[in-house]
Design a protein around this motif. Structure first.
Motif, PDB file in Angstrom:
ATOM      1  N   GLU A 364     -78.152  36.720 -77.462  1.00  0.00           N
ATOM      2  CA  GLU A 364     -79.167  36.860 -76.416  1.00  0.00           C
ATOM      3  C   GLU A 364     -79.860  38.202 -76.589  1.00  0.00           C
ATOM      4  O   GLU A 364     -79.245  39.182 -77.002  1.00  0.00           O
ATOM      5  CB  GLU A 364     -78.552  36.770 -75.015  1.00  0.00           C
ATOM      6  N   VAL A 371     -82.190  40.545 -68.717  1.00  0.00           N
ATOM      7  CA  VAL A 371     -80.903  40.130 -69.261  1.00  0.00           C
ATOM      8  C   VAL A 371     -79.766  40.457 -68.300  1.00  0.00           C
ATOM      9  O   VAL A 371     -78.839  39.651 -68.113  1.00  0.00           O
ATOM     10  CB  VAL A 371     -80.658  40.786 -70.633  1.00  0.00           C
ATOM     11  N   ARG A 376     -78.369  34.491 -69.687  1.00  0.00           N
ATOM     12  CA  ARG A 376     -78.425  33.066 -70.022  1.00  0.00           C
ATOM     13  C   ARG A 376     -77.202  32.615 -70.826  1.00  0.00           C
ATOM     14  O   ARG A 376     -76.689  31.536 -70.608  1.00  0.00           O
ATOM     15  CB  ARG A 376     -79.697  32.768 -70.828  1.00  0.00           C
ATOM     16  N   HIS A 377     -76.767  33.442 -71.800  1.00  0.00           N
ATOM     17  CA  HIS A 377     -75.674  33.021 -72.666  1.00  0.00           C
ATOM     18  C   HIS A 377     -74.324  33.244 -71.959  1.00  0.00           C
ATOM     19  O   HIS A 377     -74.158  34.207 -71.212  1.00  0.00           O
ATOM     20  CB  HIS A 377     -75.716  33.820 -73.981  1.00  0.00           C
ATOM     21  N   THR A 380     -72.912  36.818 -72.282  1.00  0.00           N
ATOM     22  CA  THR A 380     -73.609  37.781 -71.425  1.00  0.00           C
ATOM     23  C   THR A 380     -73.217  37.589 -69.971  1.00  0.00           C
ATOM     24  O   THR A 380     -72.987  38.562 -69.234  1.00  0.00           O
ATOM     25  CB  THR A 380     -75.129  37.632 -71.582  1.00  0.00           C
TER      26      THR A 380
END
Length: 390
Positions: A364, A371, A376-377, A380
């Motif tokens: 990401e 972030v 999103r990932h 993360t």
């Protein structure tokens, strides 16, 4: 060796090693076992050291900054491990740490030291105030960049002869900005830092320095790495003064008197007094060594600083001061920053963009605020979620 010293027969040693590595969440495979200290991440090195300490089944463990360089998930896993070993094996533990929240979750009693004296003693909540508050919002003003940036693409790299730690990594660092690199321990962050600083040649891919008119020799001084292991990065035979005056004379051409004066100014800038000048690394605390290493990097007059966990050995107040200094260098002098860190508060304070690594790959990337607020990932989300939960 640690297992054999603990009285384990040679035939049973491999099984005991596998057990110890599993307890500290490390793999027991040929590739990992063949790695040397400089070929593992800082977090992995700390866990290997803990496994070695547990090998002889000690009655007392003295742990000096055991969570420095670990991501939040591993830090709390380590807490659970220590709690288990204390409870089940009747072992005592002395923790030396700058992390009041982590200590408070585990310790029965705390001592607070200031200037070498005990100033408070009792329950952790009453002895050590809560950690630093929420990160401040960053201003949007930017200094006119005098520095260059870099563009990396298709990077594959390994610190030794094993399989690549980085796999097809690409990132762009714009001049005068701060790019933070996040990820769990062992994700490849330190390897990436060394590649970007020109200290490790990638097996494949390119790192292009984007500043017109800068030749290869100048780039060596323009990009400076502040390593996580400050003790290993500093020459144990050199005083702090020698460590600072050498780049001041060799790279900036200052005469000895001006170099000595600038060395004092650099120490003051990182919060150290002139009394440190005559001391060697072995006579400095971990935090002092880290600040001397930062001052040495600044002595070269860099256009870019690659900082690998520079706050991991610092108390919260000093860590905030170092992050503010780095942010000031970026804003006032246009120095480009790459900040490898597990400290999300530090990232939020000064990063423009964030790159997240997992298992050597970028999973990401994007604007820091986006972030950190809307990851999103899954990796993360886990990193950000642990900090929010804490």
């Amino acid at each position: 060796d640690a297992v054999r010293r603990g009285g384990v027969p040679r035939a049973a040693a491999p099984e005991r090693v596998a057990e110890l590595l599993a307890r500290v969440r490390l793999p027991y495979d040929r590739a990992f076992l063949r790695r040397r200290p400089h070929e593992v991440s800082g977090g992995q090195a700390r866990r290997v050291a803990l496994a070695a300490a547990l090998a002889s089944a000690p009655r007392l463990l003295v742990l000096d900054e055991p969570t420095a360089g670990l991501d939040d998930g591993l830090a709390w896993e380590l807490r659970e491990l220590l709690e288990e070993t204390v409870r089940e094996e009747e072992r005592s533990v002395v923790l030396v740490s700058h992390d009041p929240q982590w200590v408070g979750s585990l310790a029965d009693e705390a001592l607070r030291l200031e200037a070498g004296r005990i100033v408070a003693r009792g329950a952790p909540r009453t002895v050590w105030a809560d950690g630093p508050g929420a990160a401040r919002e960053r201003d949007t003003d930017r200094a006119a960049p005098r520095a260059g940036g870099l563009r990396a693409s298709g990077l594959f790299a390994a610190p030794g002869r094993g399989a690549p730690v980085l796999r097809d990594v690409a990132l762009t660092v714009a001049p005068g900005t701060c790019t933070a690199v996040l990820g769990p321990s062992g994700a490849g962050k330190t390897t990436l830092a060394r590649v970007l600083a020109g200290l490790l040649r990638p097996a494949a891919g390119t790192v292009a320095w984007e500043e017109p008119g800068v030749i290869r020799q100048e780039r060596a001084a323009a990009v400076q790495l502040v390593a996580q292991d400050a003790y290993g990065a500093l020459n144990p035979r050199e005083t702090a003064e020698r460590a600072l005056t050498r780049p001041l004379t060799a790279l900036r051409g200052l005469d000895p008197d001006r170099a000595a004066a600038e060395a004092r100014a650099l120490l003051a800038r990182v919060g150290l007094g002139a009394g440190v000048l005559a001391r060697r690394p072995g006579a400095l605390s971990g935090g002092e060594r880290q600040r001397v290493a930062l001052a040495r990097a600044l002595a070269a007059g860099p256009r870019m600083l690659v900082c690998d966990e520079v706050t991991s050995a610092l108390d919260p107040d000093t860590a905030r001061g170092i992050v503010d200094l780095l942010d000031e260098l970026r804003r006032a002098d246009g120095v480009t920053l790459v900040l490898v860190s597990h400290d999300l508060a530090a990232v939020a304070r000064c990063a423009d963009r964030v790159v997240v690594l997992d298992a050597g790959e970028v999973v990401e990337s994007g604007p820091a605020r986006e972030v950190l607020r809307q990851p999103r990932h899954p990796v993360t989300k886990a990193l950000v979620g642990r900090r929010r939960a804490a």
